[in-house]
Design a protein around this motif. Structure first.
Motif, mmCIF file in Angstrom:
data_model
loop_
_atom_site.group_PDB
_atom_site.id
_atom_site.type_symbol
_atom_site.label_atom_id
_atom_site.label_comp_id
_atom_site.label_asym_id
_atom_site.label_seq_id
_atom_site.Cartn_x
_atom_site.Cartn_y
_atom_site.Cartn_z
ATOM 1 N N GLY A 266 0.743 -1.288 0.059
ATOM 2 C CA GLY A 266 -0.018 0.027 0.025
ATOM 3 C C GLY A 266 0.751 1.272 0.007
ATOM 4 N N MET A 267 2.105 1.066 0.071
ATOM 5 C CA MET A 267 2.820 2.443 -0.018
ATOM 6 C C MET A 267 3.167 2.836 -1.205
ATOM 7 N N VAL A 268 3.498 4.109 -1.273
ATOM 8 C CA VAL A 268 3.766 4.853 -2.654
ATOM 9 C C VAL A 268 5.150 5.336 -2.643
ATOM 10 N N PRO A 269 6.064 4.639 -3.566
ATOM 11 C CA PRO A 269 5.868 3.443 -4.200
ATOM 12 C C PRO A 269 5.885 2.119 -3.463
ATOM 13 N N PRO A 270 5.435 1.006 -3.670
ATOM 14 C CA PRO A 270 5.347 -0.090 -2.863
ATOM 15 C C PRO A 270 6.703 -0.561 -2.153
ATOM 16 N N GLN A 271 6.785 -0.876 -1.057
ATOM 17 C CA GLN A 271 8.057 -1.364 -0.485
ATOM 18 C C GLN A 271 7.899 -2.720 0.120
ATOM 19 N N PHE A 272 8.914 -3.791 -0.184
ATOM 20 C CA PHE A 272 8.715 -5.013 0.098
ATOM 21 C C PHE A 272 9.970 -5.403 1.149
ATOM 22 N N LEU A 273 9.770 -6.586 1.648
ATOM 23 C CA LEU A 273 10.866 -6.981 2.654
ATOM 24 C C LEU A 273 12.042 -7.693 1.755
ATOM 25 N N GLN A 274 13.106 -7.365 2.181
ATOM 26 C CA GLN A 274 14.493 -8.043 1.634
ATOM 27 C C GLN A 274 15.299 -8.499 2.696
ATOM 28 N N PRO A 275 16.062 -9.610 2.188
ATOM 29 C CA PRO A 275 17.123 -10.089 3.134
ATOM 30 C C PRO A 275 17.954 -9.009 3.739
ATOM 31 N N GLY A 276 18.034 -9.214 5.285
ATOM 32 C CA GLY A 276 18.857 -8.268 5.731
ATOM 33 C C GLY A 276 17.928 -7.256 6.762
ATOM 34 N N ASP A 277 16.422 -7.412 6.250
ATOM 35 C CA ASP A 277 15.513 -6.402 7.051
ATOM 36 C C ASP A 277 15.171 -7.229 8.461
ATOM 37 N N LEU A 278 14.698 -6.403 9.357
ATOM 38 C CA LEU A 278 14.402 -6.759 10.666
ATOM 39 C C LEU A 278 12.798 -6.267 10.960
ATOM 40 N N VAL A 279 11.986 -7.303 11.155
ATOM 41 C CA VAL A 279 10.664 -6.993 11.100
ATOM 42 C C VAL A 279 10.175 -7.044 12.567
ATOM 43 N N GLU A 280 9.702 -6.000 13.247
ATOM 44 C CA GLU A 280 9.140 -5.896 14.612
ATOM 45 C C GLU A 280 7.599 -5.817 14.652
ATOM 46 N N ALA A 281 6.740 -6.457 15.064
ATOM 47 C CA ALA A 281 5.390 -6.371 15.412
ATOM 48 C C ALA A 281 5.118 -6.494 16.814
ATOM 49 N N ILE A 283 2.242 -5.487 19.937
ATOM 50 C CA ILE A 283 0.856 -5.467 20.488
ATOM 51 C C ILE A 283 1.073 -5.079 21.840
ATOM 52 N N GLU A 284 -0.083 -4.139 22.197
ATOM 53 C CA GLU A 284 -0.060 -3.714 23.872
ATOM 54 C C GLU A 284 -0.365 -5.087 24.737
ATOM 55 N N ARG A 285 0.134 -5.093 25.646
ATOM 56 C CA ARG A 285 -0.145 -6.106 26.749
ATOM 57 C C ARG A 285 0.381 -7.374 26.505
ATOM 58 N N ILE A 286 1.044 -7.655 25.217
ATOM 59 C CA ILE A 286 1.606 -8.970 24.903
ATOM 60 C C ILE A 286 3.071 -8.798 24.549
ATOM 61 N N GLY A 287 3.530 -7.853 23.720
ATOM 62 C CA GLY A 287 4.844 -7.700 23.800
ATOM 63 C C GLY A 287 5.467 -7.452 22.122
ATOM 64 N N THR A 288 6.628 -7.737 21.891
ATOM 65 C CA THR A 288 7.178 -7.514 20.393
ATOM 66 C C THR A 288 7.520 -8.863 19.980
ATOM 67 N N LEU A 289 7.354 -9.263 18.858
ATOM 68 C CA LEU A 289 7.626 -10.279 17.907
ATOM 69 C C LEU A 289 8.608 -9.890 16.813
ATOM 70 N N ALA A 290 9.903 -10.180 16.849
ATOM 71 C CA ALA A 290 10.836 -9.711 15.873
ATOM 72 C C ALA A 290 11.340 -10.757 15.260
ATOM 73 N N ASN A 291 11.555 -10.590 13.830
ATOM 74 C CA ASN A 291 12.145 -11.564 13.102
ATOM 75 C C ASN A 291 13.026 -11.201 11.911
ATOM 76 N N PRO A 292 14.393 -11.536 11.698
ATOM 77 C CA PRO A 292 15.106 -11.259 10.549
ATOM 78 C C PRO A 292 14.533 -11.764 9.269
ATOM 79 N N VAL A 293 14.836 -11.048 8.073
ATOM 80 C CA VAL A 293 14.429 -11.821 6.741
ATOM 81 C C VAL A 293 15.822 -12.214 6.327
ATOM 82 N N VAL A 294 15.897 -13.462 5.651
ATOM 83 C CA VAL A 294 17.109 -13.935 5.157
ATOM 84 C C VAL A 294 16.931 -14.352 3.699
ATOM 85 N N ASP A 295 17.850 -14.429 2.947
ATOM 86 C CA ASP A 295 17.923 -15.467 1.637
ATOM 87 C C ASP A 295 17.731 -16.786 1.850
#
Length: 297
Positions: A266-281, A283-295
């Protein structure tokens, strides 16, 4: 309680634990053995054992149990669900951005849009999201509240639905946008590592209103999603009632309740995950789920 599955350095055996104050971890299996109590040794079996097992776990951590720092253990996915039921287009703004960028319908759905993710897609906190450039150039993120079922649910009325919830966690609904096939999402969303899950399952008593939780997602530290579960088009009780109208939800099953706006497509321009990225999700009262993206090739 904040329940989790972990292992330690030099021992890959999954252990059932609880996260306590001060980021400490209590080994519930060891506590039960020391107390002469009976307790399942996995979170899935604990859920299936029902209220008596949960009460035992509460009693074991009610005193001052021996603990170790959270930083000294390696968290695993809390459990491997029998099935994951995904919900698409469940936030109004995400419906709009999906219509604009993914050719979905403009109108709000009048019933929940459902799809499946296999249990083999599950991966744990800190574990890699696999980016295979031979299969996708459009690997995307979606931070979602995960509902973990505690009691069998079939043809459940909406007012009774939350009684069937064991607890809540986080799922990052990873999607290969360019692998949708004739409108079908299973391969797009079901590949290995496409369901990061965790870091804990928070029991339902600690989240009395799951429709009032802030949720957000960052990629490489940059905020991409920021919303609240009150903006769901179909709330959790409605989802359970709708899914269970023709499908039995079993203890340990997970409902991934949908993503807010702010996905890469949905971004302008679209942006997608690439190897080397770190994604952190988060949610309040639960915590953070962090995962690296690898090739993955």
């Amino acid at each position: 309680m904040h329940l989790l599955t972990y292992c330690t350095d030099g021992d890959d055996t999954p252990r059932l634990g609880a996260r306590l104050a001060g980021d400490r971890v209590a080994d519930l299996t060891a506590l039960a053995a020391a107390a002469g109590a009976r307790l399942p040794d996995s979170l899935l079996e604990l859920i299936r054992a029902g209220a008596p097992a949960l009460a035992t776990a509460r009693e074991l951590i009610a005193g001052t149990p021996a603990t170790r720092p959270l930083a000294e253990v390696r968290l695993l996915a809390p459990l491997r669900p029998g099935k994951i039921v995904g919900v698409g287009l469940n936030y109004v703004e995400h419906v709009a951005e999906s219509h604009r960028t993914l050719d979905t319908e403009r109108e709000l759905p009048d019933r929940p849009v459902l799809f499946g993710k296999p249990s083999t897609a599950v991966t744990g906190p800190g574990q890699p999201i696999r980016h295979n450039a031979d299969l996708t150039k459009q690997l995307d993120w979606e931070c979602e509240l995960a509902v973990v079922i505690g009691e069998p649910a079939f043809q459940v009325a909406e007012p009774d639905a939350l009684r069937h919830v064991f607890g809540y966690s986080i799922v990052n609904d990873i999607s290969a946008r360019d692998q949708r096939r004739s409108g079908q999402w299973f391969f797009s969303k079901g590949q290995d590592s496409y369901a990061p899950f965790g870091p804990v399952v928070v029991t339902a008593d600690e989240i009395p209103d799951p429709q009032r939780l802030d949720l957000s997602l960052k990629v490489n530290g940059r905020l991409r999603q920021n919303s609240n579960t009150r903006h769901m088009l179909f709330g959790i009780a409605r989802l359970i009632a709708d899914i269970s109208s023709g499908m039995t939800l079993e203890p340990g099953d997970v409902i991934a309740t949908g993503s807010p706006s702010g996905v890469g497509a949905g971004m302008v321009p679209p942006q997608f995950l690439q190897p080397g990225d770190l994604v952190e999700a988060t949610i309040e009262r639960i915590g953070t789920l962090a995962n690296p993206v690898v090739d993955a090739r």
